[in-house]
Design a protein around this motif. Structure first.
Motif, PDB file in Angstrom:
ATOM      1  N   THR A 250      16.434  22.682  44.668  1.00  0.00           N
ATOM      2  CA  THR A 250      17.742  22.085  44.959  1.00  0.00           C
ATOM      3  C   THR A 250      17.880  20.734  44.270  1.00  0.00           C
ATOM      4  O   THR A 250      18.917  20.429  43.659  1.00  0.00           O
ATOM      5  CB  THR A 250      17.931  21.911  46.480  1.00  0.00           C
ATOM      6  OG1 THR A 250      17.731  23.169  47.129  1.00  0.00           O
ATOM      7  CG2 THR A 250      19.315  21.386  46.803  1.00  0.00           C
ATOM      8  N   ARG A 251      16.847  19.915  44.351  1.00  0.00           N
ATOM      9  CA  ARG A 251      16.889  18.593  43.726  1.00  0.00           C
ATOM     10  C   ARG A 251      17.037  18.706  42.213  1.00  0.00           C
ATOM     11  O   ARG A 251      17.824  17.975  41.601  1.00  0.00           O
ATOM     12  CB  ARG A 251      15.630  17.806  44.085  1.00  0.00           C
ATOM     13  CG  ARG A 251      15.572  17.349  45.540  1.00  0.00           C
ATOM     14  CD  ARG A 251      14.220  16.747  45.864  1.00  0.00           C
ATOM     15  NE  ARG A 251      13.880  15.689  44.925  1.00  0.00           N
ATOM     16  CZ  ARG A 251      12.640  15.270  44.698  1.00  0.00           C
ATOM     17  NH1 ARG A 251      11.626  15.850  45.336  1.00  0.00           N
ATOM     18  NH2 ARG A 251      12.407  14.298  43.837  1.00  0.00           N
ATOM     19  N   ILE A 252      16.280  19.609  41.597  1.00  0.00           N
ATOM     20  CA  ILE A 252      16.369  19.787  40.147  1.00  0.00           C
ATOM     21  C   ILE A 252      17.774  20.230  39.757  1.00  0.00           C
ATOM     22  O   ILE A 252      18.384  19.701  38.824  1.00  0.00           O
ATOM     23  CB  ILE A 252      15.319  20.810  39.667  1.00  0.00           C
ATOM     24  CG1 ILE A 252      13.917  20.198  39.756  1.00  0.00           C
ATOM     25  CG2 ILE A 252      15.613  21.266  38.244  1.00  0.00           C
ATOM     26  CD1 ILE A 252      12.795  21.157  39.424  1.00  0.00           C
ATOM     27  N   PHE A 253      18.294  21.205  40.491  1.00  0.00           N
ATOM     28  CA  PHE A 253      19.647  21.718  40.229  1.00  0.00           C
ATOM     29  C   PHE A 253      20.671  20.594  40.277  1.00  0.00           C
ATOM     30  O   PHE A 253      21.509  20.460  39.389  1.00  0.00           O
ATOM     31  CB  PHE A 253      19.964  22.788  41.272  1.00  0.00           C
ATOM     32  CG  PHE A 253      21.365  23.338  41.214  1.00  0.00           C
ATOM     33  CD1 PHE A 253      21.678  24.412  40.403  1.00  0.00           C
ATOM     34  CD2 PHE A 253      22.376  22.775  41.991  1.00  0.00           C
ATOM     35  CE1 PHE A 253      22.964  24.928  40.360  1.00  0.00           C
ATOM     36  CE2 PHE A 253      23.666  23.283  41.953  1.00  0.00           C
ATOM     37  CZ  PHE A 253      23.963  24.357  41.138  1.00  0.00           C
ATOM     38  N   GLU A 254      20.611  19.768  41.316  1.00  0.00           N
ATOM     39  CA  GLU A 254      21.591  18.700  41.489  1.00  0.00           C
ATOM     40  C   GLU A 254      21.400  17.594  40.457  1.00  0.00           C
ATOM     41  O   GLU A 254      22.377  17.045  39.942  1.00  0.00           O
ATOM     42  CB  GLU A 254      21.507  18.124  42.907  1.00  0.00           C
ATOM     43  CG  GLU A 254      21.851  19.112  44.018  1.00  0.00           C
ATOM     44  CD  GLU A 254      23.310  19.552  43.999  1.00  0.00           C
ATOM     45  OE1 GLU A 254      24.124  18.915  43.297  1.00  0.00           O
ATOM     46  OE2 GLU A 254      23.641  20.536  44.687  1.00  0.00           O
ATOM     47  N   GLU A 255      20.152  17.257  40.132  1.00  0.00           N
ATOM     48  CA  GLU A 255      19.891  16.212  39.137  1.00  0.00           C
ATOM     49  C   GLU A 255      20.334  16.656  37.743  1.00  0.00           C
ATOM     50  O   GLU A 255      20.644  15.833  36.886  1.00  0.00           O
ATOM     51  CB  GLU A 255      18.398  15.865  39.115  1.00  0.00           C
ATOM     52  CG  GLU A 255      17.878  15.203  40.382  1.00  0.00           C
ATOM     53  CD  GLU A 255      18.151  13.717  40.438  1.00  0.00           C
ATOM     54  OE1 GLU A 255      19.021  13.232  39.685  1.00  0.00           O
ATOM     55  OE2 GLU A 255      17.499  13.034  41.243  1.00  0.00           O
ATOM     56  N   CYS A 256      20.335  17.973  37.524  1.00  0.00           N
ATOM     57  CA  CYS A 256      20.755  18.506  36.229  1.00  0.00           C
ATOM     58  C   CYS A 256      22.248  18.844  36.194  1.00  0.00           C
ATOM     59  O   CYS A 256      22.699  19.550  35.287  1.00  0.00           O
ATOM     60  CB  CYS A 256      19.934  19.756  35.887  1.00  0.00           C
ATOM     61  SG  CYS A 256      18.197  19.428  35.559  1.00  0.00           S
ATOM     62  N   ASP A 257      22.972  18.394  37.205  1.00  0.00           N
ATOM     63  CA  ASP A 257      24.424  18.627  37.258  1.00  0.00           C
ATOM     64  C   ASP A 257      24.759  20.106  37.218  1.00  0.00           C
ATOM     65  O   ASP A 257      25.668  20.546  36.515  1.00  0.00           O
ATOM     66  CB  ASP A 257      25.136  17.910  36.094  1.00  0.00           C
ATOM     67  CG  ASP A 257      24.944  16.403  36.163  1.00  0.00           C
ATOM     68  OD1 ASP A 257      25.002  15.864  37.281  1.00  0.00           O
ATOM     69  OD2 ASP A 257      24.735  15.790  35.110  1.00  0.00           O
ATOM     70  N   GLY A 258      23.969  20.887  37.971  1.00  0.00           N
ATOM     71  CA  GLY A 258      24.208  22.322  38.002  1.00  0.00           C
ATOM     72  C   GLY A 258      25.533  22.660  38.660  1.00  0.00           C
ATOM     73  O   GLY A 258      26.035  21.930  39.512  1.00  0.00           O
ATOM     74  N   SER A 259      26.110  23.774  38.248  1.00  0.00           N
ATOM     75  CA  SER A 259      27.357  24.228  38.859  1.00  0.00           C
ATOM     76  C   SER A 259      27.090  25.506  39.631  1.00  0.00           C
ATOM     77  O   SER A 259      26.173  26.265  39.316  1.00  0.00           O
ATOM     78  CB  SER A 259      28.411  24.486  37.777  1.00  0.00           C
ATOM     79  OG  SER A 259      27.949  25.457  36.859  1.00  0.00           O
ATOM     80  N   GLY A 260      27.886  25.750  40.650  1.00  0.00           N
ATOM     81  CA  GLY A 260      27.707  26.933  41.471  1.00  0.00           C
ATOM     82  C   GLY A 260      26.845  26.639  42.684  1.00  0.00           C
ATOM     83  O   GLY A 260      26.786  25.510  43.166  1.00  0.00           O
ATOM     84  N   SER A 261      26.168  27.660  43.165  1.00  0.00           N
ATOM     85  CA  SER A 261      25.345  27.546  44.372  1.00  0.00           C
ATOM     86  C   SER A 261      23.941  27.088  44.017  1.00  0.00           C
ATOM     87  O   SER A 261      23.291  27.649  43.128  1.00  0.00           O
ATOM     88  CB  SER A 261      25.278  28.909  45.073  1.00  0.00           C
ATOM     89  OG  SER A 261      24.496  28.835  46.234  1.00  0.00           O
TER      90      SER A 261
END
Length: 567
Positions: A250-261
């Motif tokens: 979750t942290r990696i996804f958010e730090e990488c400006d991920g889109s979606g779920s």
């Protein structure tokens, strides 16, 4: 059906002018798996203890707690003992007998059950939890993980409807912790028992929860599914301090400006990594090593602690705990010792500190045999020790008095004492706790308070046994910065820990204990990246997709490189 209903609950500890619980309203359905999260001292443990009459702390209480529609405070003591099980952080505080089999039977005997029923339930629990092979052992022979499993089995033998767990894996190694939590899931899934759990290491438990309760300064600020609460915590406009406790994917996804779920499990994280990094060139796949954590060269003069061929056993006829341990700790470094429960880590710290006397081998501090020192003089001038149980350092009725006690017998002026206490309290964020009784503090707060006592000694060598247990991810980041500043000021830190993520982020070197000895040493990247299980979540998430990944920031760095490359 609601098993627990909390209405307008307020609570303050005796002689405290601050609410530890502030207008709590929460409903828990029968069979739910509920996870409580929040920063250290936010009220999680206090709330859990309110759900067990026998453990409810003394103080000012208002509001109502209903258990199965009945006011909890009027619940029959027998019903409370049998139907509401509570697992504490430290199993040693809860285990009351000397034999494994007797511990399993003790609660049932207290309920007055007949012998046949007791035998049936004890044998069933021993089989369910897989403890047949150590059924007749002394409790003192068990590892920390085995004790916690025994503790849980003894509670489950009483067939509870509600199982409450307060940081139950805080003293377990990562593998034992994962196995313990898997047992909790099994109890919830297969037996339908309601589980209410608080954990700071939420990597392995977050996705299993039906709902997550986020607490902040005694209040509930969110009750949502894991994904929704993760999104709230990760809000880019107002990122919550608990962001650093969220699962690594979750942290990696958010730090990488991920889109979606956002992914919340390693499996989901690997799928996301494949989609986003599979096409990267080999150049981008290889992370540049963190130069500050590369292996350094040291001379004999740099050696601060040295163990030579240390052998130790607790009793003349007992098996050896330490078997020829050789170890060097160098000036201005943070060395983290890792390994399973019962492998000899804490025993080694005891040998260094002089609490355990090795029957063979030598201990050197600053290249001098410890035997040539007067231990009291050594401790006063050089060495500060934070034991595994922080409560053992508290001897006064308030934290402030405990901190003042550090200076007893020392030639330090009153003004200087006050300034030092003020400074360390600010650094460790315990200013508001100074008038509290140390035993009223949460587990994480006790860790901070105990560390404050150690730091007030201004030691040049600090020995720490599990200093991050019970501490939230946000403060762990602060603690890493504190350690870095200490090293710059000439302090050497030797730390035993089960916290892989903290070691990976902050250690200069790591050492693995196994079967009474050290089996490997190296920088964090050398130490963890070749492992399959005993490694960081970021490494598990990216193995085979990216190379040499150790930390969240490694993946984020590659993400940014990719974006720049595509531009």
């Amino acid at each position: 059906m609601e098993l627990i209903k909390i209405k307008d609950l307020n609570f303050s500890y005796d002689e405290s002018n601050k609410k530890s619980l502030d207008n709590i309203n929460l409903n828990i359905k029968e069979g739910e798996f509920v996870l409580l999260i929040g920063e250290s001292g936010c009220g999680k443990s206090t709330l859990l203890k309110q759900l067990k009459n026998e453990l409810a702390p003394f103080g000012e209480f208002s509001g109502e707690i209903l258990y199965d529609g009945i006011p909890l405070k009027s619940l029959d003591q027998r019903k409370s003992a049998s139907e509401i099980g509570f697992v504490m952080q430290n199993p040693d505080y809860q285990i009351v007998t000397d034999k494994v089999w007797h511990e399993l039977a003790f609660g049932l005997e207290s309920l007055g059950l007949d012998s046949e029923t007791i035998r049936r339930r004890v044998s069933e629990m021993a089989s369910f939890f897989g403890i047949q092979t150590w059924f007749r052992k002394d409790v003192s022979e068990l590892s920390g993980g085995q004790k916690q499993l025994l503790n849980l089995a003894a509670i489950m033998a009483m067939q509870p409807r509600l199982l409450i767990l307060d940081e139950p894996t805080s003293q377990l190694d990562p593998i034992a912790a994962a196995e313990f939590l898997e047992t909790i899931y099994k109890i919830n899934r297969e037996l339908g028992i309601t589980v209410v759990l608080t954990e700071h290491r939420i990597e392995d438990v977050f996705s299993a929860a039906d709902k997550v309760v986020l607490m902040e300064e005694g209040k509930i600020v969110g009750v949502e599914s894991p994904r929704k609460i993760g999104k709230i915590i990760s809000d880019k406009e107002n990122k919550h301090p608990m962001f650093y406790s969220l699962p690594t994917p979750t942290r990696i996804f958010e730090e990488c400006d991920g889109s979606g779920s956002a992914p919340i499990t390693i499996k989901e994280g690997r799928e996301w990594a494949r989609e986003n990094f599979q096409a990267l060139s080999d150049v981008l796949k290889e992370v540049s090593l963190d130069k500050s954590k590369e292996a350094k060269s040291y001379t004999k003069e740099d050696t601060v602690i040295e163990l030579k061929d240390i052998w130790f056993r607790y009793d003349r006829n007992a098996p050896d705990i330490l078997k020829g341990v050789d170890l060097k700790v160098y000036k201005n470094e943070l060395l983290c010792i890792l390994g399973g429960n019962g492998t000899g880590k804490s025993t080694t710290l005891g040998v260094i500190a002089g609490n355990n006397k090795a029957y063979r081998g030598e201990v050197y501090i600053n290249n001098k045999k410890v035997s040539k020192y007067k231990l009291k003089e050594l401790f006063n001038k050089n060495l500060g020790v934070l034991p595994q149980d922080p409560q053992s350092l508290f001897v006064k009725s308030t934290l402030l008095e405990d901190l003042k006690e550090v200076f007893d017998g020392m030639d330090v002026k009153k003004e200087e004492r006050e300034n030092k206490i003020k400074e360390v309290s600010k650094t460790l964020k315990i200013e508001e706790l100074l008038n509290s009784h140390p035993y009223d503090l949460s587990g994480g707060e006790q860790q901070k308070a105990a560390l404050a006592k150690v730091l007030l000694l201004d030691p040049k060598i600090i020995i720490l046994d599990e200093p991050t247990k019970g501490i939230d991810g946000s403060f762990k980041r602060e603690l890493g910065k504190i350690f870095e500043e200490l090293k710059k000021s000439g302090v050497t830190i030797l730390m035993v820990t089960h916290d892989i993520e903290f070691a990976a982020e902050n250690a200069d070197r790591c050492a693995m204990f196994f079967d009474g000895g050290i089996t490997s040493k190296g920088t964090p990247r050398e130490f963890f990246c070749g492992n399959s299980f005993y490694t960081t979540a970021a490494n598990k998430m990216t193995r085979g997709i990216l190379n040499n990944i150790l930390k969240v920031e490694d993946v984020v760095k590659l993400w940014k490189k990719e974006k720049n490359h595509l531009k």
